[in-house]
Design a protein around this motif. Structure first.
Motif: not given
Length: 206
Positions: A115-118, A142-144, A149-152
Motif C-alpha cells: 500500500d506504500f508504493k506502486a 504522497d499527496k493522497l 491524513n488530513t481527512l482523518h
C-alpha cells in the motif's frame, strides 16, 4: 475484569489493508492481528479515539517473537510506519481497562508494504518516460497519503467537537433543571416561613 478479543488475520497475498471502527467497552481489551510472509516489510497503522471519556486509550504492538514494538498509555491517536523485521503475526491491542464506565469509539486502519508504493517494474536507465511516470505516481501517492491524513484529522476533530457540544448541552440541561428545582424549593420555603411567622404573631395577640 471483562476482556474480549477481536481477531482477524490478513494474508498479504490477498488482503493488503483494512480499516474499521469499533466500540471498546469499559475495562475491556481488543486485539487485532496482521500476518505477513515477507521479512523487512513495512506495516503502517493509524488509530484515533472518536468518542468516549477523555478520548484516550492504551495500545501496544507485539512482534511474532513476543517482544513489544510499541507500548503507550492514554493516547488519543497515532500514525506510524515501522519495519516488520521478521515474517509472522503482529498483534495490535487496544485497552480501555483504565476506564470503569466510559466506552470508547476507535477508528483503526492498518496497511502493508504494497500500500506504500506502486507495484511498477523497475525502469531501464535509458527510458526517461518510464522514470518520469514512476516519479509522478510516487508524487501522487504522497499527496493522497497527505490528503488521507488530513481527512482523518478533520474527522477526529469533528467527532470530538460534537461530543464536547453534546456533553455541554447535557450539563446545561441538568443545571437548568437543578436551578428550577432550587428556585421552587426556595419559594416554598419562603412561603412556609412567612406563614409560620404570621401564625406565631396571631397567637401572641390572643
Amino acid at each position: 475484569m471483562n476482556k474480549f478479543i477481536c481477531i482477524f488475520s490478513l494474508l498479504i497475498a490477498y488482503v493488503n489493508a483494512t480499516a474499521l471502527t469499533f466500540t471498546l467497552q469499559p475495562s475491556a481489551k481488543s486485539c487485532f492481528y496482521i500476518f505477513t510472509t515477507e521479512p523487512k516489510s513495512k506495516i503502517g497503522y493509524y488509530f484515533a479515539v472518536q468518542a468516549g471519556g477523555s478520548f484516550d486509550i492504551d495500545y501496544s504492538i507485539k512482534a511474532p517473537d513476543g517482544k513489544y514494538i510499541v507500548q503507550e498509555e492514554k493516547k488519543r491517536q497515532g500514525d506510524w510506519i515501522f519495519n516488520a523485521e521478521t515474517a509472522g503475526e503482529y498483534e495490535f491491542c487496544f485497552s480501555n481497562e483504565m476506564s470503569t464506565f466510559a466506552e470508547k469509539v476507535v477508528d483503526f486502519e492498518v496497511k502493508l508494504d504494497d500500500d506504500f508504493k506502486a507495484s511498477l517494474p523497475d525502469a531501464p536507465t535509458e527510458n526517461i518516460a518510464v522514470e518520469g511516470m514512476q516519479r509522478s505516481i510516487k508524487n501522487i501517492e504522497d499527496k493522497l497519503a497527505s490528503l488521507q491524513n488530513t481527512l482523518h484529522y478533520y474527522k477526529t476533530r469533528n467527532n470530538r467537537n460534537q461530543s464536547t457540544v453534546r456533553s455541554t448541552e447535557g450539563r446545561i440541561f441538568w443545571f437548568s433543571i437543578f436551578d428550577v428545582i432550587l428556585m421552587c424549593s426556595m419559594a416554598v420555603l419562603q412561603v412556609l416561613v412567612v406563614k409560620f411567622f404570621f401564625q406565631g404573631s396571631r397567637k401572641q395577640l390572643v
